[in-house]
Design a protein around this motif. Sequence first.
Motif, short mmCIF file in Angstrom:
data_model
loop_
_atom_site.label_atom_id
_atom_site.label_comp_id
_atom_site.label_asym_id
_atom_site.label_seq_id
_atom_site.Cartn_x
_atom_site.Cartn_y
_atom_site.Cartn_z
N ALA A 280 0.67 -1.05 0.08
CA ALA A 280 0.01 -0.04 -0.10
C ALA A 280 0.78 1.23 0.15
N ARG A 281 0.76 2.08 -0.94
CA ARG A 281 1.52 3.34 -0.93
C ARG A 281 0.64 4.61 -1.85
N LEU A 282 -0.34 4.31 -2.50
CA LEU A 282 -0.92 5.29 -2.99
C LEU A 282 -1.55 6.46 -2.02
N THR A 283 -1.46 7.80 -2.12
CA THR A 283 -2.25 8.54 -1.35
C THR A 283 -3.59 8.83 -2.12
N GLY A 284 -4.18 9.56 -1.16
CA GLY A 284 -5.79 10.09 -1.83
C GLY A 284 -5.38 10.84 -3.04
N ALA A 285 -4.42 11.83 -3.01
CA ALA A 285 -4.31 12.57 -4.28
C ALA A 285 -3.82 11.61 -5.36
N GLU A 286 -3.20 10.91 -5.36
CA GLU A 286 -2.70 9.62 -6.43
C GLU A 286 -3.71 9.05 -6.88
N LEU A 287 -4.82 8.58 -6.01
CA LEU A 287 -5.88 7.81 -6.45
C LEU A 287 -6.97 8.52 -7.27
N THR A 288 -7.13 9.94 -6.89
CA THR A 288 -8.02 10.64 -7.67
C THR A 288 -7.54 11.16 -8.85
N ALA A 289 -6.10 11.31 -8.85
CA ALA A 289 -5.30 11.91 -10.07
C ALA A 289 -5.55 10.72 -11.35
N ALA A 290 -6.09 9.47 -10.81
CA ALA A 290 -6.13 8.26 -11.94
C ALA A 290 -7.59 8.31 -12.42
N ILE A 291 -8.52 9.13 -12.04
CA ILE A 291 -9.95 9.21 -12.43
C ILE A 291 -10.16 10.65 -12.96
N PRO A 292 -9.84 10.67 -14.13
CA PRO A 292 -10.33 12.14 -14.77
C PRO A 292 -11.54 12.61 -14.62
N ALA A 293 -12.65 11.54 -14.74
CA ALA A 293 -13.96 11.76 -14.74
C ALA A 293 -14.42 12.44 -13.52
N LEU A 294 -13.64 12.39 -12.37
CA LEU A 294 -13.96 13.10 -11.16
C LEU A 294 -14.02 14.51 -11.53
N ALA A 295 -13.74 15.01 -12.34
CA ALA A 295 -13.62 16.63 -12.74
C ALA A 295 -14.90 16.93 -13.07
N ASP A 296 -15.78 15.86 -13.58
CA ASP A 296 -17.27 16.26 -14.10
C ASP A 296 -18.34 16.10 -12.94
N LEU A 297 -17.81 15.65 -11.71
CA LEU A 297 -18.72 15.44 -10.44
C LEU A 297 -19.34 16.50 -10.31
N GLY A 298 -19.08 17.71 -10.34
CA GLY A 298 -20.12 19.04 -10.09
C GLY A 298 -19.61 19.57 -8.53
N VAL A 299 -19.03 18.92 -8.11
CA VAL A 299 -18.42 19.50 -6.77
C VAL A 299 -16.86 18.97 -6.54
N PRO A 300 -16.15 19.93 -5.89
CA PRO A 300 -14.64 19.42 -5.74
C PRO A 300 -14.68 18.22 -4.49
N LEU A 301 -13.51 17.56 -4.71
CA LEU A 301 -13.25 16.63 -3.67
C LEU A 301 -12.18 17.20 -2.57
N ASP A 302 -12.56 17.12 -1.58
CA ASP A 302 -11.69 17.58 -0.38
C ASP A 302 -11.02 16.31 0.09
N VAL A 303 -9.76 15.96 -0.34
CA VAL A 303 -9.18 14.76 -0.06
C VAL A 303 -8.26 14.77 0.99
N ARG A 304 -8.55 13.62 2.04
CA ARG A 304 -7.74 13.57 3.27
C ARG A 304 -7.42 12.34 3.60
N ASP A 305 -5.86 12.16 3.65
CA ASP A 305 -5.68 10.86 4.05
C ASP A 305 -5.36 10.55 5.33
N ALA A 306 -6.01 9.30 5.80
CA ALA A 306 -6.26 8.99 7.14
C ALA A 306 -5.43 7.80 7.65
N HIS A 307 -5.92 6.60 7.94
CA HIS A 307 -5.08 5.60 8.38
C HIS A 307 -4.66 4.67 7.22
N ALA A 308 -3.31 4.69 6.70
CA ALA A 308 -3.19 3.83 5.48
C ALA A 308 -2.76 2.41 6.08
N VAL A 309 -3.54 1.67 6.40
CA VAL A 309 -3.54 0.15 6.96
C VAL A 309 -4.43 -0.52 6.40
#
Length: 335
Positions: A26-55
């Motif tokens: 496991a090593r992908l951050t939330g920013a890296e996860l969302t960067a791989a999903i271009p369609a999130l840009a069409d969600l209509g609202v922004p994503l507030d990304v917060r990394d919590a417990h990476a376990v």
Amino acid sequence: MSVALFTLGGTIAMAGHSTDNGGVVARLTGAELTAAIPALADLGVPLDVRDAHAVPSANLTFAQVLEVVDAASRAVEAGVVGAVVTQGTDTLEETAFLVDLVWRHQEPLVVTGAMRNPTLAGADGPANLLAAARVAASPDARGLGALVVFNDEIHAARWARKTHSTSTAAFASPNAGPIGHVIEGRPRILARPDRREPFLQEFVTGPDASARLGMTRVALHTATLDDDGALLDGLEATHHGLVVAGLGVGHVSSDLAPVLGALSQRIPVVLTSRSGGGSVLRHTYGAIGSETDLQRRGLVNGGLLDPYKARVLLRLLVANGAGRDEVAAAFGRLG
């Protein structure tokens, strides 16, 4: 307005390989996860990304999950329209139910993950995360509590179960079916289950909640062929409650029945079914070890709750100091 995304590791966030055994790590951050999903840009609202417990989800604790609930609650109070939590799937059905028990907002909290990690062909994490974000942003999902979104299906957390170890369609709701689907990118809610009031909210957010949960032990015993109950010897000295995954509609052997009856005089004992679907019965069978006999001996009927969800609920109850009558009332309401 935005959707809050909390990442907790798991298969959805795994990439690369360890040098020791070649397994993914496991090593992908939330920013890296969302960067791989271009369609999130069409969600209509922004994503507030917060990394919590990476376990891995097997390492998650009640306290960690409740920390995320608290953070998501504060995000809602600050104006987000919904929240998404990504995690491993191994304990997802339990964590989602825990969230549902305490989530007090109209805004949805959606839990998702992946069955195939990003190094595999057909990895399902991006599609699941996109669908979950769309559900969290949808006004139609308000008032539904915690939801599980997988494979474009929307499940109520209190019914969702992991039913396959590897399939991308692993999550199902055996007793109810999905309450909706994501169709051409649009969440469609087809059934609106009654939303129960949040459970033990004051306790969960209290300053000593983690300490009390940490001191509370609830065991799970699965009844099996020729089970004499020897594994339960002395359990009352080490645990504060017990969930029994009974045979069929809630039966155990005639040897195990008196063992469970004696335990129920010392700690709360909840009767569920190991079958994977359906309810424990209440008064159909009457032999020794039947559901009627076990209730007569003091066991609490778990109703439609599967053993894993029953253990989550019982641990919260016991940690909050609930006695047998309060436990029975809670399971009567939620089971």
